[in-house]
Design an enzyme around this catalytic site. Structure first.
Site, short mmCIF file in Angstrom:
data_model
loop_
_atom_site.label_atom_id
_atom_site.label_comp_id
_atom_site.label_asym_id
_atom_site.label_seq_id
_atom_site.Cartn_x
_atom_site.Cartn_y
_atom_site.Cartn_z
N GLY A 1 -5.63 -3.16 -8.99
CA GLY A 1 -4.79 -2.23 -7.98
C GLY A 1 -3.95 -1.15 -8.60
N GLU B 1 2.21 -1.80 -12.71
CA GLU B 1 1.64 -2.60 -11.30
C GLU B 1 1.44 -1.66 -10.17
OE1 GLU B 1 0.43 -4.77 -10.14
OE2 GLU B 1 1.15 -6.91 -10.72
N ASP B 2 0.80 -2.03 -9.15
CA ASP B 2 0.73 -1.33 -7.93
C ASP B 2 1.90 -1.76 -7.17
OD1 ASP B 2 -0.15 -3.91 -7.54
OD2 ASP B 2 -2.13 -3.47 -6.56
N ASP C 1 5.83 -7.87 -4.93
CA ASP C 1 6.24 -8.18 -3.46
C ASP C 1 7.13 -9.50 -3.68
OD1 ASP C 1 5.70 -8.78 -0.50
OD2 ASP C 1 3.76 -10.21 -1.05
N LYS D 1 8.49 -3.97 -2.63
CA LYS D 1 8.93 -4.56 -1.35
C LYS D 1 9.97 -5.37 -1.58
CE LYS D 1 4.51 -5.05 1.30
NZ LYS D 1 3.74 -6.17 1.76
N PHE E 1 2.11 -4.34 5.55
CA PHE E 1 0.68 -4.39 4.77
C PHE E 1 0.45 -3.14 4.39
CE2 PHE E 1 -3.25 -5.32 3.26
CZ PHE E 1 -3.23 -6.31 2.42
N ASP F 1 -6.01 -2.84 -1.81
CA ASP F 1 -7.10 -3.09 -0.93
C ASP F 1 -6.50 -3.76 0.10
OD1 ASP F 1 -6.67 -5.42 -2.39
OD2 ASP F 1 -8.82 -5.93 -1.67
N ARG G 1 -9.30 1.03 -1.66
CA ARG G 1 -8.70 1.57 -2.84
C ARG G 1 -8.61 2.94 -3.21
NH1 ARG G 1 -7.37 -3.46 -5.47
NH2 ARG G 1 -9.01 -5.16 -5.41
P1 5GP Z 1 3.60 -10.68 -5.60
O1 5GP Z 1 3.81 -11.43 -4.25
O2 5GP Z 1 3.11 -11.88 -6.56
O3 5GP Z 1 4.51 -10.00 -6.00
O4 5GP Z 1 2.41 -10.08 -5.44
C1 5GP Z 1 1.19 -10.36 -5.37
C2 5GP Z 1 -0.05 -9.49 -5.01
O5 5GP Z 1 0.13 -9.53 -3.28
C3 5GP Z 1 0.07 -7.97 -5.18
O6 5GP Z 1 -0.23 -7.68 -6.74
C4 5GP Z 1 -0.77 -7.40 -4.53
O7 5GP Z 1 -2.08 -7.59 -4.83
C5 5GP Z 1 -0.79 -8.29 -3.16
N1 5GP Z 1 0.14 -7.53 -2.15
C6 5GP Z 1 1.54 -7.76 -1.86
N2 5GP Z 1 1.84 -6.83 -0.90
C7 5GP Z 1 0.47 -6.20 -0.49
C8 5GP Z 1 0.50 -5.14 0.65
O8 5GP Z 1 1.29 -4.66 1.28
N3 5GP Z 1 -0.80 -4.80 0.44
C9 5GP Z 1 -2.10 -5.17 -0.47
N4 5GP Z 1 -3.08 -4.53 -0.32
N5 5GP Z 1 -1.51 -5.95 -1.24
C10 5GP Z 1 -0.19 -6.58 -1.17
#
Ligand code: 5GP
Length: 178
Positions: A43, A99-100, A103, A131, A152, A159, A165
């Site tokens: 990502g 990172e992209d 969350d 987020k 989302f 993606d 992407r």
């Molecule tokens: P974490 O919850 O561990 O911080 O994030 C886990 C992963 O969830 C991120 O790296 C990403 O791949 C995915 N993710 C979280 N929010 C979103 C979103 O709004 N859109 C997309 N495409 N992926 C997300």
């Protein structure tokens, strides 16, 4: 099944402009150093590519991928396996993880713990999107592109089902198409 983008949240121009600002900040913060930027596959690739164009000075680049073990429940806190440029010399280096999106924070926390085991001199995180309202664990994010609401998003590396992407912007996916 065709998916639709409900609206554009961040235009390409906004992303490029913010990447320039973060690149300038990193150039200042790491002046005279030679940080190793580690991009998180898949990502973070577009943000990584945009960001490094705006960093002055010497940098090195690498990529790693964090995947949950197959067969485990799909929670972000599940065991994570790392692949990619794992033979890098990290000990004693200034590391910036790119990172992209952050969350819940669980992924980046695991990634930072993995890197910290290798005894870097310093470790910082840069993310295109944050987020914050969804955070479950405390993580220190030094460079944030944009704080976004709990929607989302796809595009600019992010993606849905491996699609989107390649969008040059970040958009909100129409929830009725998920
Ligand atoms: P974490 O919850 O561990 O911080 O994030 C886990 C992963 O969830 C991120 O790296 C990403 O791949 C995915 N993710 C979280 N929010 C979103 C979103 O709004 N859109 C997309 N495409 N992926 C997300």
């Amino acid at each position: 099944m065709s998916y639709k983008i409900e609206r554009i949240l961040l235009s390409h121009e906004q992303i490029v402009n913010r990447s320039k600002e973060i690149g300038a900040q990193i150039s200042k913060d790491y002046a005279g150093k030679r940080p190793l930027l580690i991009g998180m596959l898949n990502g973070a690739v577009p943000f990584f590519a945009e960001l490094i164009k705006h960093i002055e000075g010497e940098i090195e680049t690498a990529f790693i991928k964090a995947s949950s073990y197959a067969g485990q429940t799909c929670s972000s806190s599940g065991s994570v396996v790392f692949t990619g440029d794992l033979n890098l010399q990290i000990a004693g280096r200034d590391i910036i993880v790119i990172e992209d999106i952050v969350d819940t924070g669980l992924t980046i926390k695991t990634v930072c713990a993995f890197i910290r085991e290798k005894k870097p001199k310093s470790i910082a995180v840069a993310t295109l999107l944050d987020k914050k309202s969804r955070r479950l664990v405390e993580v220190d994010i030094k460079y944030v592109g944009f704080d976004i609401p709990n929607v989302f998003v796809v595009g600019f590396g992010l993606d849905y089902d491996e699609l989107f992407r390649n969008l040059p912007y970040v958009g909100v996916l129409d929830s009725s198409s998920i």
